[in-house]
Design an enzyme around this catalytic site. Structure first.
Site, PDB file in Angstrom:
ATOM      1  N   ASP A 294       0.871  -1.169   0.000  1.00 49.24           N
ATOM      2  CA  ASP A 294       0.000   0.000   0.000  1.00 49.24           C
ATOM      3  C   ASP A 294       0.913   1.226   0.000  1.00 49.24           C
ATOM      4  O   ASP A 294       2.136   1.124   0.106  1.00 49.24           O
ATOM      5  CB  ASP A 294      -0.988  -0.006   1.175  1.00 49.24           C
TER       6      ASP A 294
HETATM    7  C1  NOJ Z   1      -3.921   4.025  -0.051  1.00 48.49           C
HETATM    8  C2  NOJ Z   1      -5.134   3.162   0.064  1.00 48.49           C
HETATM    9  O1  NOJ Z   1      -5.122   2.473   1.290  1.00 48.49           O
HETATM   10  C3  NOJ Z   1      -5.277   2.162  -1.057  1.00 48.49           C
HETATM   11  O2  NOJ Z   1      -6.508   1.526  -0.937  1.00 48.49           O
HETATM   12  C4  NOJ Z   1      -5.140   2.842  -2.384  1.00 48.49           C
HETATM   13  O3  NOJ Z   1      -5.305   1.916  -3.414  1.00 48.49           O
HETATM   14  C5  NOJ Z   1      -3.770   3.498  -2.452  1.00 48.49           C
HETATM   15  N1  NOJ Z   1      -3.668   4.493  -1.411  1.00 48.49           N
HETATM   16  C6  NOJ Z   1      -3.513   4.145  -3.807  1.00 48.49           C
HETATM   17  O4  NOJ Z   1      -4.308   5.242  -3.982  1.00 48.49           O
END
Ligand code: NOJ
Length: 761
Positions: A294
């Site tokens: 993430d």
């Molecule tokens: C953080 C989020 O937790 C995740 O779900 C998302 O896909 C990413 N950022 C990218 O935007």
């Protein structure tokens, strides 16, 4: 010693991935891709390999805090040097073609980038937020909206969505409740499977399909106290029985990628968890795609306190099976050194690169890296009539009727004076929901517009009431809610007093939900409760249209308002979909995918809870599992939802009351439409394992069927139970099917139903 452990781990990883390969890569096309991947891998330098593991966000759209500075111009140089394998947040056919051309035409090996974006519930045509869509209990509906999202996203050159989000959630304080399918692993798994199929289709190389990403692995929905990014403490049985099923369903559906999670699980950050990524996902489940971290979750191993610096973070993450580093700058800056020092075996990096290249080949990017950027298609597919029609269908099918005293609903289209009240009722933006990809601001059909589009001669008047939000609203800023300025209150009350019926929209702005939007208070905020009470003083025919992205506290409303319609954030066609329900063109049939609490203090609240040692008040004293100031029961249970007609359940029959390892029990019940109009009902099957080697939930959903019934018509719903349905992961770390007695219910929700029992011999 350290090196020895890593080498042993690498050997076992390679062994596992070989087994995996043998198990899953059977088709000829897959073998041909394997050959191409190996040939390419053989030509790559170490830094080019590490480049494939490196992902950045564009700087003009950021979906997380900007970590270290790498400016947009530096990206071009890095792409040219083969130091970036993927970008997120680059959108539009022109921009994606441009960045892709740098990779393909200017880098030594010309390896195309894989371009990703958070396409969660639509790209430009917005569908209901996933929580809402789960209320339809129609996996096919979710499949279709994901399919359309893929058609739109792929036209602008995107290859990969960070969806579906399949985290089971139990705590309404968590803002990301809206992104998933609610609290139940069975329903969650069905929706997860359908969404993967919708995004990916049967052929990833089709230019209208995109790779899906099951996220956030794992247990993000169990964060302590519902506070985003917090820690998770969870037992193994709950992890396997509740959290994993939707993820496993994604693997079964052939999902191309996984994303790990920000949270720790029992003190180990998910990003550094070999147990999750190597043992379970790539080992036991044979997942042959790749895992992306993430946003900077590798970098966050530092504040988590498990890595002293980015180098150690990189070592831990790659060893644990995180293949791609999103915005962490940990791999690109440290892996080369770690390999040269013998801390990381290059085989580990090869394994990650292989996985990523394989998906790029499967997408067809090596055949034509630009085939997804299609300006012509971009122009024609966005918000086209067909997509908007599907969005309307999805919107109305996601609505849940919570209360309808004296059949106040449906409303007559003619001859009424209808007051429509509330800021949310005129909003063309809130219904688009959080995580809205490229939705055009203010592009939804508002409730007022929808009502006007649907009614005949009824007179529609609107009063906003006091402002709900103040100032700038956006994905990245904290929302400000008006708590003091009452202007507009008197006008709204006066309009209500002069009207036959009031339709009042209340609940949440969409920017109260989504990432980083945890709340300690889940009641209606601002002056909404006061507005509702003022309106109720002057008009008895009040219909509340709820717009929200999580379960909210609505006790007063449930007691004092005759009609409540749960309308979530329903997307581009929200107003039209809601109006079809309010005026009876569509008979609502959704059921709650989540328990509605009576109080925030009940959180986490879920129907498949355990019995405890003191479940009831047998003695009339305080020594039982309860609250002294509130019931422990939900306001509305999981699976609950009304219709404009009524249904009765009768004739529950089991083909046998004994189940054996190779037999099955067929469960049948008759559902009758006892009302005056046609309607759809979602019949639900629950079981309870009465005595297990560990405590078992008081109820577990094991099947559902949505049927349509004309007035007075009856249909038989039928379910099959085999030992597979009775299996659970026990304390011994194994899947068990234990002989014993089971209760079973078939009914309209998790709290009601016809009851029977059977035993497993
Ligand atoms: C953080 C989020 O937790 C995740 O779900 C998302 O896909 C990413 N950022 C990218 O935007």
């Amino acid at each position: 010693m350290h090196k020895l452990i890593i080498s042993l781990l690498v050997m076992s990883i390679i062994a596992v991935s070989c087994q995996t390969d043998n198990k899953t890569k059977t088709s000829e096309a897959d073998s041909a891709i394997d050959v191409k991947v190996e040939a390419l891998l053989a030509k790559m330098t170490l830094i080019e390999k590490i480049g494939q593991l490196n992902q950045y966000s564009s700087r003009w759209e950021m979906t997380g805090p900007a970590p270290e500075s790498v400016d947009s111009m530096a990206f071009y140089t890095m792409v040219k040097e083969g130091k970036i394998g993927s970008m997120l947040n680059v959108t539009g056919a022109k921009a994606t073609r441009n960045i892709q051309s740098w990779a393909v035409d200017s880098s030594r090996l010309g390896i195309p980038l894989i371009l990703a974006y958070d396409v969660i519930h639509g790209y430009e045509t917005m569908f209901p937020i996933p929580l809402a869509e789960a209320a339809s209990w129609e996996p096919e509906l979710a499949k279709k909206s994901s399919r359309i999202a893929a058609v739109e996203a792929s036209a602008v050159g995107l290859h990969w969505t960070f969806a579906p989000m399949v985290d089971i959630a139990r705590d309404a304080r968590w803002g990301r409740f809206m992104e998933g399918s609610g609290e139940d692993p069975y329903l969650g798994a069905k929706m997860a499977y359908a969404r993967v199929k919708g995004f990916q289709g049967d052929d990833l190389s089709d230019e209208t399909t995109i790779a899906a990403c099951a996220k956030h692995f794992a247990a993000y929905g169990f964060i302590e106290s519902g506070r985003d990014y917090n820690v998770v403490q969870i037992g193994d049985p709950t992890l396997h029985n509740i959290v994993f099923p939707p993820f496993k369903a994604c693997v079964d559906a052939g999902v191309a990628t996984f994303m790990n999670a920000f949270n720790t699980i029992n003190e180990t950050p998910a990003t550094a968890s070999s147990y999750l990524q190597r043992d379970i996902l790539k080992g036991e489940w044979g997942f042959d795609g790749f895992v992306v971290s993430d946003w900077n979750s590798i970098g966050e191993l530092l504040p988590h306190g498990v890595a002293a610096d980015k180098k150690e973070a990189a070592l831990k993450a790659i060893t644990a099976g995180s293949d791609m580093d999103m915005e962490g700058n940990a791999y690109i800056n440290n892996l080369e050194e770690l390999v040269n020092e013998g801390e990381v075996d290059v085989a580990l990096i090869d394994d990650a690169v292989r996985r990523i290249l394989t998906i790029k080949f499967k997408l067809g990017l090596f055949d034509d890296p630009y085939k997804y950027c299609n300006p012509e298609r971009e122009k024609t597919v966005m918000r086209c009539d067909e997509h908007l029609a599907a969005a309307k269908e999805a919107a109305k099918r996601s609505i849940v009727l919570l209360k309808n005293e004296n059949n106040l609903l449906p409303l007559k289209k003619d001859g009424l004076s209808i007051a429509v009240i509330g800021e949310l009722a005129e909003s063309k933006d809130v219904p688009l929901g959080s995580w809205r990809a490229k939705a055009i601001t203010n592009s939804a059909v508002s409730l007022v517009e929808g009502i006007k589009n649907t009614t005949g001669t009824s007179k529609i008047s609107f009063a906003k009431g006091p402002d709900y939000t103040v100032g700038y609203r956006s994905f990245v800023t904290e929302l400000k809610i008006n708590t003091s300025n009452r202007s507009g209150m008197a006008a709204a009350k006066s309009l209500a007093s002069k009207s036959d019926v009031v339709v009042i929209a209340l609940g949440e702005d969409c920017w109260q939900t989504g990432e980083g939007r945890s709340q300690t208070d889940i009641s209606m905020k601002g002056l909404q409760q006061e507005l509702l009470e003022e309106v109720c003083k002057v008009n008895k025919n009040v219909v509340v249209v709820l717009m929200n992205g999580r379960p909210i506290e609505i006790n007063w409303m449930a007691e004092n308002v005759p009609a409540i319609v749960e309308c979530w954030h329903l997307g581009s066609e929200a107003g039209n979909g809601i109006a079809e329900v309010l005026f009876g063109d569509y008979n609502p049939a959704g059921k709650l995918p989540v328990s509605f609490p009576k109080s925030v203090g009940q959180q986490p609240l879920y129907y498949n809870h355990f019995n405890t040692g003191r479940p009831t008040n047998g003695e009339g004293n305080v020594f039982w599992s309860h609250y002294t100031d509130e019931s422990k029961e939900p306001l509305y249970p999981f699976g609950y939802g009304l219709s404009y007609t009524t249904f009765s359940y009768s004739g529950l029959e089991l083909s046998s009351t004994e189940l054996t390892a190779d037999s099955k029990i067929v469960v049948k019940a008759t559902v009758t439409n006892t009302g005056e109009v046609a309607g759809e009902e979602i019949a639900q099957l629950y079981i309870r394992d009465l005595v297990g080697s560990i405590s078992r939930p008081v109820k577990e959903l094991k099947g559902f069927e949505k049927i349509t019934l004309e007035p007075k018509e009856s249909k038989v719903v039928s379910f099959e139970i085999t030992t597979k349905d009775l299996e659970y992961y026990g304390a011994s770390g194994e899947w068990n099917v234990e002989p014993g007695d089971f209760n079973l219910w078939v009914g309209p929700n998790s709290a009601e139903g016809l009851e029977s029992s059977f035993s497993l011999k």
